[in-house]
Write an enzyme that holds these catalytic residues in place. Structure first.
Site, PDB file in Angstrom:
ATOM      1  N   GLY A   1       1.868   6.166   2.628  1.00 10.27           N
ATOM      2  CA  GLY A   1       2.724   5.545   1.733  1.00 10.27           C
ATOM      3  C   GLY A   1       4.073   6.415   1.456  1.00 10.27           C
ATOM      4  O   GLY A   1       3.988   7.613   1.949  1.00 10.27           O
TER       5      GLY A   1
ATOM      6  N   ASN B   1       0.796  -1.157   0.234  1.00 13.20           N
ATOM      7  CA  ASN B   1      -0.176   0.133  -0.018  1.00 13.20           C
ATOM      8  C   ASN B   1       0.902   1.228   0.073  1.00 13.20           C
ATOM      9  O   ASN B   1       0.305   2.194   0.609  1.00 13.20           O
ATOM     10  CB  ASN B   1      -0.848   0.192   1.296  1.00 13.20           C
ATOM     11  CG  ASN B   1      -2.322  -0.848   0.918  1.00 13.20           C
ATOM     12  OD1 ASN B   1      -2.598  -0.787  -0.111  1.00 13.20           O
ATOM     13  ND2 ASN B   1      -2.948  -0.827   1.917  1.00 13.20           N
ATOM     14  N   CYS B   2       1.846   1.001  -0.839  1.00 15.13           N
ATOM     15  CA  CYS B   2       2.974   2.273  -0.627  1.00 15.13           C
ATOM     16  C   CYS B   2       2.665   3.371  -1.415  1.00 15.13           C
ATOM     17  O   CYS B   2       3.231   4.582  -1.100  1.00 15.13           O
ATOM     18  CB  CYS B   2       4.290   1.785  -0.724  1.00 15.13           C
ATOM     19  SG  CYS B   2       5.347   2.711   0.513  1.00 15.13           S
ATOM     20  N   LEU B   3       2.108   3.092  -2.545  1.00  7.51           N
ATOM     21  CA  LEU B   3       1.916   4.379  -3.465  1.00  7.51           C
ATOM     22  C   LEU B   3       0.627   5.008  -3.174  1.00  7.51           C
ATOM     23  O   LEU B   3      -0.253   4.999  -2.512  1.00  7.51           O
ATOM     24  CB  LEU B   3       1.642   3.617  -4.860  1.00  7.51           C
ATOM     25  CG  LEU B   3       2.870   3.110  -5.632  1.00  7.51           C
ATOM     26  CD1 LEU B   3       2.663   2.603  -6.927  1.00  7.51           C
ATOM     27  CD2 LEU B   3       4.047   4.240  -5.456  1.00  7.51           C
TER      28      LEU B   3
END
Lengths: 128, 116, 97, 131
Positions: free
Chosen positions: D112, B114-116
């Site tokens: 993020g 879920n990093c973007l």
């Protein structure tokens, strides 16, 4: 020496400075992660390998003990994220007995004045 | 045996454990048959056009040990399958919602952070 | 113009060399945390010629390390408020570690 | 008045960095600036642990961050990728990853790396506090 300040398109590029070698710590991986995410968002990104960061580019790396992932596949992936400007400090290669022939990717070398000029020319940069 | 935490699939008489979001618990469990079963369970049909993209993803992962974000996925598809298919709209049509996520799950790549 | 921050002692690996390579005209170096030990006169690592007049040490961090009375005369003593003021003056900062 | 983003790599109590960042934030606010974002990355994610319990005669870094978040409306953002690897997860991520416990509560927020990139681009200043 390559002129680092000329390209107008790069003045707003994000400069990620990598100063740590692979495997011993997560700095290199986490620094490259930031570069990849920024590029995925469409931001122009450049990498500067300084100090022990030049070891990141050494040819012939492999996965580590306990299958610890290496960072060399990440570096090979840079072109897929359109990260194409890779700068390396020539003096830091010299200090470590390396030449560009020891490196796994094509890079542009900078002398110390070039390193200072690159830092000065980029308003946005992060060191890892 | 890994305890199936949430949902199990049975493929060729073998239990395949998935987590609560449908990702494989162990990536070694992946096979084309498992991908077909996962797709069917999600109500999707995998056509040859889908499989081309899954294969691009598996190749990407083999080379770079990471699942691509959308932009590099489009670039990888363009490099292997040509200009016409290397378009985000084409991938969106094949894998509605989020091509990078859905296709990576079916291709047996690790769950993204879920990093973007 | 860049404000450089350094948190390691001058005896730690390579950091001072890399910092000095990156140091440009008009830049400033602030020694904080263990970087304060570089404020001792004659400390190895800093090239006086490069940074004379453009180097400071964080007062609180120098004081806690017993350095306040020993700081080399060419080095400014800057408190936390002065640290913030430096970040106002320099649009960019780089932390070396 | 300037807007600041702080990038904290330092774990609480292991090194001085987290404390330096807090003191910097408080000093910047005292000079009339806004500290809009603190982004916790690398071992800095441990600053978000709700399970921190230092001795009573030492500064409680978790509480100090929380106070900053509440009084100065500073967003306390924790990198989800770095957090997941280190056991720093909120309720949502715990559910997502089938974990029985979680360790992050508001005002800390898992986000993020894109939020870090965003902070670098949109704030007037970015100051990094390494370990």
């Amino acid at each position: 020496m390559t002129d680092t300040t000329q390209s107008a398109s790069s003045s707003e590029a994000l400069l990620i400075v990598l100063r740590h070698p692979p495997h011993g710590s997560s700095w290199l991986r986490e620094g490259i992660d930031v570069a990849l995410v920024a590029a995925a968002f469409g931001r122009e990104v450049e990498l500067l390998f300084q100090g022990d960061g030049v070891f990141a580019l050494l040819e012939g790396q492999a996965a580590g003990a306990l299958d610890q992932k290496g960072t060399h596949p990440q570096l090979k992936m840079l072109e897929m994220y359109d990260i194409e400007r890779l700068w390396v400090s020539q003096r830091d290669l010299d200090r470590r007995g390396l030449t560009v022939d020891d490196l796994m990717l094509p890079v542009t070398t900078l002398d110390p004045d070039g390193v200072a000029a690159l830092h000065a020319a980029r308003p946005l940069s992060l060191i890892f | 045996m890994t305890m199936p935490s949430s949902q199990t699939l049975t493929v060729d008489g073998r239990f395949v454990a998935r987590d609560s979001e449908g990702y494989l618990v162990s990536l070694d469990d992946w096979s084309p048959e498992v991908a077909e079963a996962m797709a069917q369970d999600e109500g999707r049909e995998l056509t040859p056009a889908h499989w081309e993209v899954l294969n691009v993803l598996r190749d990407f992962y083999r080379r770079y040990e990471a699942a691509p974000a959308m932009r590099p996925l489009v670039k990888a598809v363009r490099q292997s399958l040509g200009e016409e298919k290397g378009q985000s709209i084409y991938l969106m049509r094949l894998f509605p919602e989020s091509p990078a996520k859905v296709a990576a799950r079916l291709a047996g790549l690790p769950k993204p952070t879920n990093c973007l | 113009m860049t404000l450089h921050l350094i948190i390691r002692t001058p005896h730690s690996s390579g950091i001072f060399a890399d910092l000095l390579d990156a140091f440009a005209d008009g830049d400033y170096l602030l020694l904080i945390e263990d970087g304060c030990y570089a404020a001792l006169p004659g400390a190895a690592g800093l090239d006086d010629a490069v940074v004379a007049g453009r180097i400071g040490v964080l007062r609180e961090d120098a004081e806690s390390r017993g350095l306040l009375a020993r700081v080399a005369p060419s080095i400014e003593i800057v408190d936390m408020d002065g640290f913030v003021a430096l970040t106002e003056r320099f649009p960019k900062s780089l932390s070396w570690f | 008045m300037l807007s600041y983003a702080l990038l904290v790599h330092a774990a609480p109590y292991s090194t001085q960095g987290a404390l330096s960042a807090l003191r910097f934030a408080e000093a910047a606010i005292a000079r009339g600036h806004r500290v809009e974002t603190v982004f916790f990355y690398h071992d800095g994610v441990h600053n978000a642990s709700t399970l921190m319990a230092p001795p009573q005669d030492e500064v409680h870094l978790g509480e100090r961050w929380k106070r900053l978040g509440e009084t100065a409306q500073t967003a306390l953002l924790v990198c989800v990728a770095a957090g997941l690897r280190r056991g720093i997860v909120d309720g949502t991520e715990a559910t997502r990853h089938d974990l029985a416990q979680y360790s992050v509560e508001p005002p800390f927020e898992l986000t993020g790396i894109g939020q870090l990139v965003d902070a670098v681009l949109t704030h007037d200043r970015l100051i990094t506090f390494p370990p």
